[in-house]
Design a protein around this motif. Structure first.
Motif, PDB file in Angstrom:
ATOM      1  N   LEU A 181       3.725   5.415  -4.212  1.00 36.45           N
ATOM      2  CA  LEU A 181       4.991   5.188  -3.511  1.00 36.45           C
ATOM      3  C   LEU A 181       5.147   3.720  -3.132  1.00 36.45           C
ATOM      4  O   LEU A 181       4.216   3.096  -2.620  1.00 36.45           O
ATOM      5  N   SER A 182       6.326   3.167  -3.391  1.00 32.89           N
ATOM      6  CA  SER A 182       6.600   1.782  -3.030  1.00 32.89           C
ATOM      7  C   SER A 182       6.508   1.605  -1.518  1.00 32.89           C
ATOM      8  O   SER A 182       7.006   2.433  -0.749  1.00 32.89           O
ATOM      9  N   SER A 183       5.896   0.547  -1.081  1.00 32.83           N
ATOM     10  CA  SER A 183       5.733   0.297   0.353  1.00 32.83           C
ATOM     11  C   SER A 183       7.076   0.262   1.072  1.00 32.83           C
ATOM     12  O   SER A 183       7.206   0.750   2.204  1.00 32.83           O
ATOM     13  N   ARG A 184       8.092  -0.294   0.426  1.00 31.36           N
ATOM     14  CA  ARG A 184       9.392  -0.440   1.073  1.00 31.36           C
ATOM     15  C   ARG A 184      10.099   0.908   1.266  1.00 31.36           C
ATOM     16  O   ARG A 184      11.060   1.008   2.028  1.00 31.36           O
ATOM     17  N   LYS A 185       9.595   1.954   0.585  1.00 27.88           N
ATOM     18  CA  LYS A 185      10.187   3.283   0.714  1.00 27.88           C
ATOM     19  C   LYS A 185       9.481   4.149   1.762  1.00 27.88           C
ATOM     20  O   LYS A 185       9.870   5.298   1.990  1.00 27.88           O
ATOM     21  N   ILE A 186       8.442   3.602   2.389  1.00 27.20           N
ATOM     22  CA  ILE A 186       7.734   4.341   3.434  1.00 27.20           C
ATOM     23  C   ILE A 186       8.656   4.516   4.642  1.00 27.20           C
ATOM     24  O   ILE A 186       9.206   3.546   5.165  1.00 27.20           O
ATOM     25  N   LYS A 187       8.821   5.742   5.086  1.00 27.85           N
ATOM     26  CA  LYS A 187       9.666   6.028   6.240  1.00 27.85           C
ATOM     27  C   LYS A 187       8.881   5.798   7.535  1.00 27.85           C
ATOM     28  O   LYS A 187       7.649   5.828   7.536  1.00 27.85           O
ATOM     29  N   PRO A 188       9.593   5.614   8.643  1.00 28.09           N
ATOM     30  CA  PRO A 188       8.904   5.371   9.918  1.00 28.09           C
ATOM     31  C   PRO A 188       7.889   6.449  10.271  1.00 28.09           C
ATOM     32  O   PRO A 188       6.795   6.141  10.741  1.00 28.09           O
ATOM     33  N   ILE A 189       8.236   7.715  10.033  1.00 29.46           N
ATOM     34  CA  ILE A 189       7.302   8.787  10.387  1.00 29.46           C
ATOM     35  C   ILE A 189       6.071   8.741   9.475  1.00 29.46           C
ATOM     36  O   ILE A 189       4.948   9.064   9.903  1.00 29.46           O
ATOM     37  N   LYS A 191      -0.704   1.908  -1.829  1.00 31.64           N
ATOM     38  CA  LYS A 191      -2.163   1.793  -1.938  1.00 31.64           C
ATOM     39  C   LYS A 191      -2.573   0.343  -2.165  1.00 31.64           C
ATOM     40  O   LYS A 191      -3.537  -0.151  -1.563  1.00 31.64           O
ATOM     41  N   VAL A 192      -1.851  -0.351  -3.027  1.00 35.27           N
ATOM     42  CA  VAL A 192      -2.164  -1.752  -3.306  1.00 35.27           C
ATOM     43  C   VAL A 192      -1.914  -2.598  -2.070  1.00 35.27           C
ATOM     44  O   VAL A 192      -2.713  -3.489  -1.729  1.00 35.27           O
ATOM     45  N   LYS A 193      -0.835  -2.334  -1.365  1.00 34.26           N
ATOM     46  CA  LYS A 193      -0.497  -3.119  -0.175  1.00 34.26           C
ATOM     47  C   LYS A 193      -1.544  -2.945   0.918  1.00 34.26           C
ATOM     48  O   LYS A 193      -1.824  -3.889   1.671  1.00 34.26           O
ATOM     49  N   LEU A 194      -2.129  -1.769   1.020  1.00 36.68           N
ATOM     50  CA  LEU A 194      -3.143  -1.540   2.049  1.00 36.68           C
ATOM     51  C   LEU A 194      -4.377  -2.420   1.844  1.00 36.68           C
ATOM     52  O   LEU A 194      -5.128  -2.665   2.795  1.00 36.68           O
TER      53      LEU A 194
END
Length: 284
Positions: free
Chosen positions: A187-195, A157-160
């Motif tokens: 959720l940590s941005s680096r843990k976002i999966k491709p899907i 959310k912060v990264k967005l």
């Protein structure tokens, strides 16, 4: 604070009103909003210039002008800040207390009004260089989005809210997009999966487009103490059935039931901003 949809609606409203209009005089009442441009520089550049078109980049308004004294086109950057308004008034109409910049356009005047003076009206366009791709640009692909998120340890959310990631997304629509994509704002941005990145990218595009189509979150006509005065801010007509705030699914709906699962919407603070989410649909 106005986000991409509000600014896009303002651009669409103002563009036909100012295109081909010649600036006959410039009045600066709050030079703070011009920084780093000086009042004398702005007056010299704009007097006699003519608006050719108006566009949007992220949350910025980008005015293009042609001056008879200059070979190259002028670019003027506008930003509403938190409380800014831009609209036209008849030449003889009274000016508001917080008018920061007034441009004479013959029988009308262009007014940039800003209560807190956090907005900008400047010839300095360097801030555009730091912006990421537009949400609908060819550069904003699933691959780009996932790769950019993977480089950050911030909550998604912060990264967005980082305008170098994607231009124009702010607090309201970040919460809405994450809800639609079923992703926890924690959720940590680096843990976002491709899907997940794919679903989130699509959700960002959809929620912004819907907001633009519906007129966004605030009434079109600013209503002052003495009633309607024709001041344009942004959004749809106040009595419109498409008033977009009623369509927000999580933002500012603390304690109300989730439309998907019935759980109560929750709120917490991230980076000094309120985040709204469903604890069931958006599990970490």
């Amino acid at each position: 604070m106005p986000e991409l949809p509000e600014v896009e609606i303002l651009v669409r409203h103002l563009a036909p009103l100012i295109t081909n209009k010649k600036i006959t005089d410039v009045e600066i009442r709050r030079s703070k909003v011009l920084a780093p441009t000086t009042a004398s520089d702005l007056e010299e550049a704009l007097t006699g210039a003519r608006f050719t078109h108006l566009s949007r980049r992220g949350k910025y308004l980008l005015f293009f002008l042609k001056s008879p004294r200059m070979q190259c086109p002028l670019q003027l950057l506008g930003h509403l800040g938190m409380t800014g308004r831009m609209y036209l008034l008849p030449k003889n109409a009274g000016l508001p207390k917080h008018a920061a910049v007034i441009l004479g356009l013959g029988r009308e005047r262009f007014v940039f009004e800003d209560t807190r003076y956090f907005g900008r009206f400047t010839l300095d366009t360097r801030s555009l260089a730091a912006l990421g791709p537009e949400p609908w640009s060819p550069e904003f692909t699933d691959e780009y989005f996932h790769h950019a998120l993977k480089r950050s340890t911030q909550p998604v959310k912060v990264k967005l809210l980082d305008q170098s990631l994607v231009a124009g997304v702010g607090n309201i629509y970040a919460s809405e997009a994450l809800y639609r994509a079923g992703i926890s704002p924690k959720l940590s941005s680096r843990k976002i999966k491709p899907i997940q990145a794919k679903h989130l990218r699509k959700a960002i595009q959809e929620v912004l487009e819907q907001a633009i189509q519906c007129g966004s979150t605030l009434p079109l006509d600013f209503v002052g103490i003495e009633g309607k005065n024709g001041h344009f801010y942004y959004g749809s007509a106040g009595d419109s059935s498409e008033f977009y705030q009623e369509r927000l699914l999580v933002y500012d709906r603390l304690g109300q039931s989730c439309g998907k699962c019935g759980a109560g919407i929750k709120r917490f603070v991230q980076a000094a901003r309120s985040t709204f989410y469903c604890p069931r649909c958006q599990r970490a």
